[in-house]
Design an enzyme around this catalytic site. Structure first.
Site, PDB file in Angstrom:
ATOM      1  N   CYS A 163       0.833  -1.214   0.000  1.00  0.00           N
ATOM      2  CA  CYS A 163       0.000   0.000   0.000  1.00  0.00           C
ATOM      3  C   CYS A 163       0.863   1.257   0.000  1.00  0.00           C
ATOM      4  O   CYS A 163       0.884   1.999  -0.983  1.00  0.00           O
ATOM      5  CB  CYS A 163      -0.934   0.004   1.196  1.00  0.00           C
ATOM      6  SG  CYS A 163      -2.258  -1.200   1.032  1.00  0.00           S
TER       7      CYS A 163
HETATM    8  N1  NAD Z   1      -3.408  -5.972   1.476  1.00  0.00           N
HETATM    9  C1  NAD Z   1      -3.803  -4.880   2.075  1.00  0.00           C
HETATM   10  O1  NAD Z   1      -3.498  -4.657   3.232  1.00  0.00           O
HETATM   11  C2  NAD Z   1      -4.695  -3.875   1.345  1.00  0.00           C
HETATM   12  C3  NAD Z   1      -5.282  -2.857   2.088  1.00  0.00           C
HETATM   13  C4  NAD Z   1      -6.117  -1.953   1.438  1.00  0.00           C
HETATM   14  C5  NAD Z   1      -6.310  -2.051   0.059  1.00  0.00           C
HETATM   15  N2  NAD Z   1      -5.698  -3.038  -0.654  1.00  0.00           N
HETATM   16  C6  NAD Z   1      -5.952  -3.102  -2.084  1.00  0.00           C
HETATM   17  O2  NAD Z   1      -6.892  -4.150  -2.334  1.00  0.00           O
HETATM   18  C7  NAD Z   1      -6.618  -4.762  -3.601  1.00  0.00           C
HETATM   19  C8  NAD Z   1      -6.377  -6.241  -3.420  1.00  0.00           C
HETATM   20  O3  NAD Z   1      -5.206  -6.403  -2.631  1.00  0.00           O
HETATM   21  P1  NAD Z   1      -4.836  -7.757  -1.898  1.00  0.00           P
HETATM   22  O4  NAD Z   1      -3.727  -7.425  -0.966  1.00  0.00           O
HETATM   23  O5  NAD Z   1      -6.063  -8.427  -1.370  1.00  0.00           O
HETATM   24  O6  NAD Z   1      -4.275  -8.616  -3.131  1.00  0.00           O
HETATM   25  P2  NAD Z   1      -3.851 -10.144  -3.136  1.00  0.00           P
HETATM   26  O7  NAD Z   1      -2.781 -10.273  -4.127  1.00  0.00           O
HETATM   27  O8  NAD Z   1      -3.646 -10.636  -1.734  1.00  0.00           O
HETATM   28  O9  NAD Z   1      -5.171 -10.910  -3.665  1.00  0.00           O
HETATM   29  C9  NAD Z   1      -5.745 -10.655  -4.894  1.00  0.00           C
HETATM   30  C10 NAD Z   1      -6.386 -11.924  -5.405  1.00  0.00           C
HETATM   31  O10 NAD Z   1      -7.038 -11.617  -6.647  1.00  0.00           O
HETATM   32  C11 NAD Z   1      -6.923 -12.737  -7.505  1.00  0.00           C
HETATM   33  N3  NAD Z   1      -7.187 -12.278  -8.886  1.00  0.00           N
HETATM   34  C12 NAD Z   1      -6.412 -11.532  -9.702  1.00  0.00           C
HETATM   35  N4  NAD Z   1      -7.041 -11.276 -10.864  1.00  0.00           N
HETATM   36  C13 NAD Z   1      -8.256 -11.885 -10.789  1.00  0.00           C
HETATM   37  C14 NAD Z   1      -9.350 -11.983 -11.668  1.00  0.00           C
HETATM   38  N5  NAD Z   1      -9.354 -11.380 -12.847  1.00  0.00           N
HETATM   39  N6  NAD Z   1     -10.427 -12.705 -11.265  1.00  0.00           N
HETATM   40  C15 NAD Z   1     -10.456 -13.314 -10.066  1.00  0.00           C
HETATM   41  N7  NAD Z   1      -9.433 -13.238  -9.172  1.00  0.00           N
HETATM   42  C16 NAD Z   1      -8.358 -12.533  -9.531  1.00  0.00           C
HETATM   43  C17 NAD Z   1      -5.523 -13.232  -7.264  1.00  0.00           C
HETATM   44  O11 NAD Z   1      -5.384 -14.574  -7.669  1.00  0.00           O
HETATM   45  C18 NAD Z   1      -5.401 -13.041  -5.731  1.00  0.00           C
HETATM   46  O12 NAD Z   1      -5.788 -14.218  -5.042  1.00  0.00           O
HETATM   47  C19 NAD Z   1      -5.419  -4.002  -4.185  1.00  0.00           C
HETATM   48  O13 NAD Z   1      -5.889  -2.958  -4.981  1.00  0.00           O
HETATM   49  C20 NAD Z   1      -4.747  -3.432  -2.938  1.00  0.00           C
HETATM   50  O14 NAD Z   1      -4.008  -2.269  -3.241  1.00  0.00           O
HETATM   51  C21 NAD Z   1      -4.899  -3.962  -0.033  1.00  0.00           C
END
Ligand code: NAD
Length: 420
Positions: free
Chosen positions: A263
């Site tokens: 982030c």
């Molecule tokens: N991790 C954090 O602490 C956090 C906090 C706030 C916001 N975010 C935001 O949230 C979003 C997700 O982050 P995350 O950390 O959960 O990511 P992550 O990588 O942990 O998980 C994302 C998941 O999406 C899946 N994926 C990708 N493309 C796909 C598709 N087309 N269809 C179905 N599944 C698909 C991947 O296989 C993966 O399992 C990002 O934009 C991130 O910036 C993350």
């Protein structure tokens, strides 16, 4: 009686999507989770969580309570609300919306009238109406705001935070029109204690970037002051502790080895990308990046100076790094400053090992980094770098060891340590 089998379908079951799916299940909603990663889905269905904030027990309970997880997207048609929580990384230092685009294409293949589509991935202002909605409209022929509803709601999840979780952290919501907003509000009110509406999707997208840029800039400020205070022989930690006694107008940030995770180092780039489209850089972001990115090398310089004072050569010295995760009490090493520090130390011929009870194997420069399984061999090292302030380390008494310690976390636990 709803025509939909599932109240919500979650696309992307990672750090954001899985906790959402689990929270919705425990709020008695019928939940379907979809992820393209078949292995991940199969592990989850076996009750194995790879997400730190979700224990295997919690996952197993949700599965028992009806949470349905699949790597097949066809069930999206059966979901009244569809939440998108796919990655939004940087590729070649540019925002990469390919996952959002592909999720939008998948939705468009399955969409039925009256569905509510919500983007939760962090992104630049304009993504919902300029990228997500047009893809769905073009492929499906349906009209947003009339045939289906859409909006944006940023995720505020803070891995490892025991006080603020998905349910009790206020949730910002927005819709592309009033009807969308009201539907999105009704959905989140079922699973979250407090929901805050903003006027448009661009504002909601910008909220997330403000929150993370604020942290990024303030961390950079305190890091720069830490470097300057060291040169001026001023104890920055005493300064910060004293300043934070002010009950108003000051929020304390602490110096450290740099910023990590997916982030703080990433999101401000989404803001810069957007403002550059109108020919304007966000000068604060660029300065903050420069300072925070320089911190791993600064830490190495301080280690080198310390070894010099001890009249020991740096090359071939043995340095143990305590904690390589990007923040305390979690095992996530994505963008961790420890990786840059290790790379720099390897380049200088230092023998590096790490001890981190939360982290498995790590590779730096295509090289597996040696790991200690305990602190039993601590006396064999020339220098210890405390990189992550894991609570676990507080079980160990560091006052009786003679090995010098450099503490980049400013923890009060290492009384004899030199601090950043
Ligand atoms: N991790 C954090 O602490 C956090 C906090 C706030 C916001 N975010 C935001 O949230 C979003 C997700 O982050 P995350 O950390 O959960 O990511 P992550 O990588 O942990 O998980 C994302 C998941 O999406 C899946 N994926 C990708 N493309 C796909 C598709 N087309 N269809 C179905 N599944 C698909 C991947 O296989 C993966 O399992 C990002 O934009 C991130 O910036 C993350």
């Amino acid at each position: 009686m709803s025509k939909f089998k599932y109240d919500v379908g979650v696309i992307g079951l990672g750090y954001v999507g899985l906790p959402l799916a689990i929270q919705a299940t425990s709020s008695k909603l019928k939940v379907y989770g979809y992820d393209i990663n078949e292995k991940r889905v199969s592990d989850y269905n076996d009750g194995q969580s790879s997400i730190e904030d979700i224990s295997n027990q919690e996952l197993q309970k949700s599965l028992k309570d009806g949470l349905f997880l699949s790597a097949d997207s066809k069930y999206l048609s059966d979901s009244e609300v569809i939440v998108i929580s796919v990655p939004t990384p940087l590729t070649d230092y540019q925002p990469d919306l390919s996952f959002v685009r592909s999720a939008a294409e998948t939705i468009a293949q399955h969409i039925v009238k009256e569905q509510i589509i919500i983007l939760e991935s962090t992104t630049y202002p304009g993504t919902t109406v300029e990228v997500l909605v047009p893809i769905i409209e073009d492929i499906s022929g349906l009209k947003a705001g009339v045939d289906f509803y859409a909006g944006y709601s940023p995720e505020r999840i803070d891995p490892g935070n025991e006080k603020w979780n998905f349910k009790n952290t206020p949730k910002i919501i927005s819709g592309i029109n009033e009807k969308s907003l009201q539907k999105i509000k009704a959905f989140y009110e079922k699973i979250i204690d407090s929901v805050v509406s903003v006027g448009g999707t661009k504002e909601a997208e910008m909220v997330k970037l403000l929150e993370n840029t604020y942290r990024h800039v303030n961390i950079a400020l305190i890091n720069e002051l830490a470097i300057l205070c060291n040169m001026l022989e001023i104890d920055i930690w005493e300064v910060v502790d004293a300043a934070k006694t002010k009950p108003f107008g000051f929020e304390s940030f602490r110096p450290g080895p740099g910023v990590g995770g997916h982030c703080i180092p990433v999101d401000p780039n989404y803001l810069s990308f957007k403002t550059r489209q109108i020919g304007k850089p966000v000068r604060f972001v660029e300065l903050a990046q420069e300072i925070n990115n320089s911190m791993p090398n600064y830490v190495v310089t301080r280690l080198l100076e310390k070894m010099n004072l001890l009249e020991k050569p740096f090359k071939n010295s043995n340095i143990l790094i305590l904690g390589v995760a990007y923040k305390k009490d979690i095992g996530d090493v994505r963008e961790s400053p420890a990786l840059g520090i290790i790379e720099n130390l390897l380049d200088r011929g230092v023998n590096v090992k790490y001890f981190d009870p939360y982290v498995g194997e790590i590779d730096v420069k295509n090289q597996k980094i040696n790991k200690e399984e305990s602190l039993d061999n601590i006396k064999n090292y020339d220098l210890i770098l405390v990189h992550t302030a894991h609570t676990e380390f507080e079980k160990f008494d560091f006052n009786n060891i003679t090995v010098p310690i450099f503490d980049a976390t400013g923890s009060s636990h290492y009384q004899n340590a030199e601090r950043i």
